[in-house]
Design an enzyme around this catalytic site. Structure first.
Site, PDB file in Angstrom:
ATOM      1  N   ASP A  61      -1.137  -4.584   1.996  1.00  0.00           N
ATOM      2  CA  ASP A  61      -1.621  -5.707   2.776  1.00  0.00           C
ATOM      3  C   ASP A  61      -2.961  -6.208   2.273  1.00  0.00           C
ATOM      4  O   ASP A  61      -3.908  -5.449   2.143  1.00  0.00           O
ATOM      5  CB  ASP A  61      -1.752  -5.308   4.250  1.00  0.00           C
ATOM      6  CG  ASP A  61      -0.410  -5.380   4.923  1.00  0.00           C
ATOM      7  OD1 ASP A  61       0.212  -6.440   4.835  1.00  0.00           O
ATOM      8  OD2 ASP A  61       0.010  -4.376   5.500  1.00  0.00           O
ATOM      9  N   ASP A  92      -2.419  -0.588  -2.722  1.00  0.00           N
ATOM     10  CA  ASP A  92      -2.322  -0.922  -1.305  1.00  0.00           C
ATOM     11  C   ASP A  92      -1.515  -2.213  -1.194  1.00  0.00           C
ATOM     12  O   ASP A  92      -1.477  -3.006  -2.120  1.00  0.00           O
ATOM     13  CB  ASP A  92      -3.738  -1.109  -0.737  1.00  0.00           C
ATOM     14  CG  ASP A  92      -3.707  -1.629   0.678  1.00  0.00           C
ATOM     15  OD1 ASP A  92      -3.045  -0.993   1.514  1.00  0.00           O
ATOM     16  OD2 ASP A  92      -4.333  -2.666   0.955  1.00  0.00           O
TER      17      ASP A  92
END
Lengths: 947, 171
Positions: free
Chosen positions: A190, A188
């Site tokens: 962010d 991922d």
């Protein structure tokens, strides 16, 4: 080509049907829409008639039971009949439940395994025929309208594949991975490996830093130039060649303004703009493209380069983000400029088909046994066993996940450490700014709302500049603290050690300069913290999973084709998790709400998934009693159990977050039986706290944050009494919004007295000596505490009371060093020695307003947010009543001659909202208020007269 | 395949443009409006060669805008099944690769590449590789169009390189 396709009867035929004729024989070609078989059935009208007749008791003649209608079944595909099924015989009656059995096998020239834009990717046939033959397929669930197809590729190019093809491709990629001894890793973006903000403050800081560097460089050059000239002069013209090197290090002239202390942290921040990031409402017009308005600033998590390069040898990396495609591409250009690591394996919101959840099936439709996911949010993945949750990276304070507006805000309950709680508070749009009136509802927005909301959120963020605000506030707090310190020094009672505590930040900041001779009245604080070790920890887990996988793979039975059972990443991850708390028998007290079945509560299940055994009741086997409050019945009982350790909930949460059993000592909740001892410590700590509060400028928020945090005392004791003090007094205050109830105070006073011993008395006496300046500091502290907060005079009402009574603090600011392990307990901005308690205060106060905001009363102008904060803060300093446990020294200074009596007189009575917040300056504030009201009335009258 | 076609385009002009520069403006607007667009019927309009006639403007009642029916000659590109085209690879994945033939996107499935060509996911960038050929991003390939899907404003095509003399163009 390929094997034959089984065809089943459609579910919407009028069952039961009787086959009457098979039209085609094996070997015959069939085209789409050709009749395969004919059948007969009983019409619905006839059946109804029969039923009606039966109800009336009439007999139905047998010929009426016979099928009276005929139909036919057409082929939905082209091909050649291979064979008919066993059931396919003339005269067979087929019920609805038998319809799913394949009836005929057809060999297609192309099974259309790959589809793109409604077209077969192999034969180019058009597959979008939307007629009655394709209807059932169109209703089938799945990302694509074609039966059994998956979307497999990363990009939104629209390629879908059938189940068989997906299996084939997966086998291929599995073989590739095995041959290169790698696994797949989904990453991922962010808050997992980077943190992005749109706060323009960052840009300004970066510009500032760049200018500084430029200046320094120029100065250096000049210096060198000069040096060169000097040498040239010395050596008499022939030194041109030899004088290149200067021996003395060039001295940079003192910069005109103070260097930005965040330079170190902002060093590797990248900035970019997104081309499709248009101002809201702008329409994409041809020819004239509106300029993108927003700058994004991205900070890679420390150690990211090493993490990516070392793990890309063990894992094939994929990106799966909730951001847009352009955003994901831009980020990947930053963290992987050569495209070697991710190589186009990027899946973004645009392609994933969901704004609020992520699915492994999207990338790995059939086999997930070689996949590991790292993400900072577990809720978007559902119950994905492949997930390794990482602690969110919160570098730019108060931003949260800029792409997370579709998700529900993170629950502070999951990790109620101050950092996470603050981050969560900041990430929810309503609390992003500390304005009391939340404009946006905190519930999960719908997709179309979400897009707008996100854009709005980003705009808000850019406008409000949480960082600039934070810096400003920190500075203000610092200034006040400093002025207080100076005042104290002027009075001659300031001790040298006090100075040191007064400016711990200035001393510790990397860009620190000698503080007193400094020409600037204030020091700029380092707000952003570059330290973070989370990636190292995650890399360790990932390596373990990888080695476990390939160890099992190497031990497999030679010759057998099947993969060993152990070659399964969910299994391996679970095994590692199991070891974390294995052997712990955990009981909870005050953690799980009464209305929740304990076994189903999150914390219970999480603890069990980490290998702990959870029990309802205390027994001999319980090793840990996890508590959230003090003084429960279980705690009293646990105090008598030698094996049972009473620990704060944070212990469990930290252990879970770090995947490592934390040592219990820093988290020990004090036992009720040792209460008197720790009380003594507390009272002694009072004086130190007062000193420290001045240095840190830590107001109520800090106190709040610390209260949630177990702290190691200098004595190794864990004073947690403040928690109880807070909870006891805060409730009534919030409820009626006026004062701490008398009962509570009396009760607290009793406890306080009981805990009073010689040691405490000595401390108290010492405290009295410094009283004159200390309460100044307290004063300031209260200001800053309420400055950042909202119109929560209710909470500040009891703040001085609480603080002076039972704060337990060691002189050293609570820091990462106090607890072992990487810093997850401190927010990104605040671990390490340069930790700044002010940040904590700021962040936690963001958290507070929601709880303590109350409806403004008609006459309650003094609590209105429109008032200048400073004035408001003054007002909030209520004079303590006789019933309050205020040390003598404080009391003398707090009570202004006029208001003390007033307060005293009204303390027991029904206090009006005006007097509620009245302090030393209360009358002044009220007067100005009245004046402004008069002014307004005057203006109104004037305007009316004009008309 | 490229064609030279005579086409028409209707331009609505706001009264504020009426003046000496009107014709220039119309020409400019025509180029802006049609070049680079795609219609299912004619294919991609690559370039306007000549503007034959911009017609007489007719004022529309109510709005005051003038309507010009321009006729022009343009080079259009329309792909056909069986056509052999040269393109540049823009994207490679395990399901196949995408190539751009000018404005047209062609997908070549992994089923339609030579049997000895294998997908190599570990290469950077990803590629299809055989002993003598490599197809990766920015490679020039020659392929045959297997099928086209033509929508009102878009055209997609499927290609194959599983035939003689197809595949990477080496020069």
């Amino acid at each position: 080509m390929g094997d034959s396709t089984p065809l089943t009867l459609r579910a919407d035929l009028p069952y039961p049907i009787t086959l009457t004729r098979l039209v085609l024989v094996p070997g015959q070609p069939v085209r789409r829409g050709d009749r395969l078989l004919e059948y007969s059935f009983l019409s619905a009208t006839q059946r109804k008639e029969n039923e009606a007749a039966l109800k009336q008791g009439k007999t139905v003649p047998p010929e009426k039971h016979k099928n009276d209608m005929v139909g036919s079944w057409e082929s939905p595909i082209d091909g050649e009949i291979v064979r008919w099924g066993e059931a396919a015989k003339t005269g067979t009656v087929i019920e609805r439940r038998q319809a799913s059995k394949p009836l005929v096998w057809v060999e297609q020239p192309c099974t259309h395994p790959v589809q793109i834009h409604g077209m077969c990717g192999v034969c180019g046939a058009d597959l979008t025929n939307d007629d009655y033959l394709s209807r059932p397929a169109a209703e089938e669930p799945g990302p694509s309208r074609y039966p059994g197809s998956f979307e497999l590729a990363h990009d939104a190019l629209g390629v879908t594949v059938s189940t068989n093809e997906a299996k084939r491709l997966e086998t291929l990629s599995r073989d590739t991975l095995l041959s290169s001894r790698r696994l797949s890793l989904i990453v991922d973006l962010d808050q997992t490996i980077i943190h992005t903000t749109v706060d323009p403050t960052v840009g300004e800081w970066m510009n500032e830093i760049m200018e500084d560097e430029e200046e320094e460089r120029r100065a250096k050059e000049e210096e060198e130039e000069k040096e060169k000239k000097d040498k040239a002069v010395e050596e008499g013209g022939e030194g041109d060649k030899s004088a290149v090197r200067s021996t003395t290090p060039p001295m940079s002239p003192p910069p005109k303004r103070e260097k930005n202390p965040n330079a170190e942290a902002l060093k590797d921040v990248a900035r970019f703009q997104l081309a499709d990031d248009l101002p809201p409402g702008a329409v994409k017009t041809k020819g004239r493209r509106p300029e993108p308005v927003r700058w994004y600033y991205t900070k890679p998590r420390p150690g990211l380069t090493k993490f990516l390069s070392s793990l890309s040898e063990l894992y094939e990396m994929h990106v799966y983000t909730m951001g847009t495609r352009t955003y994901a591409d831009a980020i990947c250009r930053v963290i992987d400029p050569e495209g070697k690591i991710f190589g186009g394996r990027i899946l973004s919101r645009d392609e994933s088909g969901s704004m609020s959840s992520k699915s492994l099936v999207r990338l790995f439709p059939t086999d997930q046994s070689m996949v590991v996911v790292i993400d900072d949010r577990s809720d978007v993945w559902g119950d994905c066993p492949n997930l390794v949750k990482v602690v969110p990276y919160d570098f730019f304070i108060g931003i949260g996940d800029i792409n997370g507006s579709f998700l529900p805000p993170t629950q502070p309950a999951v990790t109620p450490i101050p950092a996470a709680a603050a981050a969560a508070a900041a990430s929810s749009p309503s609390t992003a700014a500390s304005s009391p009136g939340p404009e946006t509802p905190p519930e999960i927005p719908s997709t179309e709302d979400g897009l707008l909301l996100q854009s709005k959120l980003l705009d808000d963020l850019a406008e409000k500049r949480p960082l600039a605000k934070l810096e400003e506030e920190t500075e203000r707090a610092e200034e006040e603290a400093e002025s207080a310190a100076e005042a104290a020094e002027a009075e001659g009672s300031g001790k040298p050690e006090k100075d040191a505590t007064a400016e711990p930040q200035a001393a510790q900041a990397p860009a620190a300069q000698a503080h007193h001779p400094h020409p600037h009245p204030h020091h700029r604080k380092q707000l952003l913290n570059p330290e973070d070790h989370e990636l190292e920890r995650v890399a360790g887990i990932l390596r373990e999973v990888h080695s476990g996988f390939y160890k099992a793979f190497d031990d497999r039975v030679p010759g057998s084709n099947a993969m060993p059972l152990q070659c399964d990443t969910p299994l391996l991850i679970q095994e590692i998790k199991d070891q974390v708390l294995s052997g712990c028998v955990i009981a909870f007290t005050g953690v799980i709400p009464r209305n929740v079945v304990p076994e189903r509560s999150d914390i219970w299940q999480t603890a069990e998934s980490f290998g702990a055994l959870c029990v309802h009741e205390l027994n001999d086997k319980v090793t840990h009693l996890v508590t959230a409050t003090l003084g429960t019945e279980k705690m009293h009982r646990a105090a008598r159990m030698p094996r049972t350790q009473v620990v704060w909930l944070t212990w469990l949460q930290t252990s879970i977050a770090l995947w490592r059993r934390e040592p219990e000592d820093p988290f020990l909740a004090h036992r009720p039986s040792t209460g008197s001892g720790s009380r003594g410590v507390n009272s002694r700590a009072d004086s130190e706290d007062a000193k420290q509060a001045e240095g840190g400028g830590g107001g109520g928020g800090a106190a709040f944050g610390r209260a949630r945090e177990p702290e190691t005392d200098a004595d190794g004791d864990t004073p947690m009494t403040e928690e109880s003090g807070d909870t006891e007094s805060e409730g009534p205050v919030d409820a009626d919004g006026h004062h701490v109830s008398e009962d509570d105070l009396a009760q607290d006073a009793a406890v306080f007295d009981a805990a009073w011993d010689d040691d405490a008395q000595a401390e108290f006496d010492k405290f009295l000596e410094d009283g004159s300046d200390d309460d100044d500091d307290d004063d300031d502290e209260a200001h800053t505490a309420t400055d950042g907060g909202d119109n929560d005079d209710s909470s500040s009402d009891d703040e001085p009371v609480n603080r002076s009574r039972s704060r337990a603090e060691t002189p050293s600011v609570w820091s990462r060093a106090a607890t072992p392990g990487p810093s997850i307990l401190s927010r990104a901005g605040t671990p390490g020695p340069e930790q700044d308690p002010k940040h904590v205060r700021y962040a936690d106060e963001e958290n507070q307003p929601l709880e303590s905001v109350r409806q403004p009363q008609p006459g309650d102008i003094s609590s209105f947010p429109a008032l200048p904060p400073r004035k408001r803060a003054r007002l909030l300093l209520t004079a303590p009543t006789d019933d309050d446990d205020v040390p003598e020294a404080n009391r003398m200074n707090y009570t202004a001659p006029g208001s003390y009596g007033k307060e005293k007189g009204e303390a027991n009575g029904d206090m009006g909202p005006e007097t509620d917040g009245e302090g030393t300056e209360g009358t002044g504030g009220g007067a100005s208020e009245a004046e402004s009201e008069d002014e307004f009335a005057q203006m109104l009258a004037d305007s009316l007269a004009e008309e | 395949m490229f064609f030279l076609r005579q086409l028409t385009h209707t331009i609505l002009l706001h009264p504020s443009y009426f003046g000496a520069q009107l014709e220039d403006y119309l020409r400019q607007k025509l180029y802006e409006d049609v070049e680079g667009t795609c219609s299912g019927k004619y294919g991609y309009i690559i370039s306007v060669v000549t503007i034959n006639d911009i017609g007489e403007g007719k004022i529309m009642p109510g709005t005051g805008q003038a309507r010009f029916k321009c006729s022009y000659t343009a080079i259009v590109m329309k792909p056909f099944k069986g056509e052999v085209v040269d393109g540049k690879v823009v994207n490679v994945n395990k399901m196949g690769f995408f190539a751009m033939v000018g404005p047209l996107q062609v997908f070549v499935s992994s089923h339609l590449v030579h049997a000895d060509m294998k997908f190599d996911p570990n290469a950077s960038p990803q590629c299809y590789r055989s002993n003598d050929e490599v197809i990766q991003r920015d490679t020039c390939v020659r392929m045959e169009i297997v099928g086209c899907r033509i929508e009102a404003n878009d055209i997609f095509a499927i290609g194959t390189i599983k035939k003689d003399f197809m595949g990477q163009i080496q020069d």
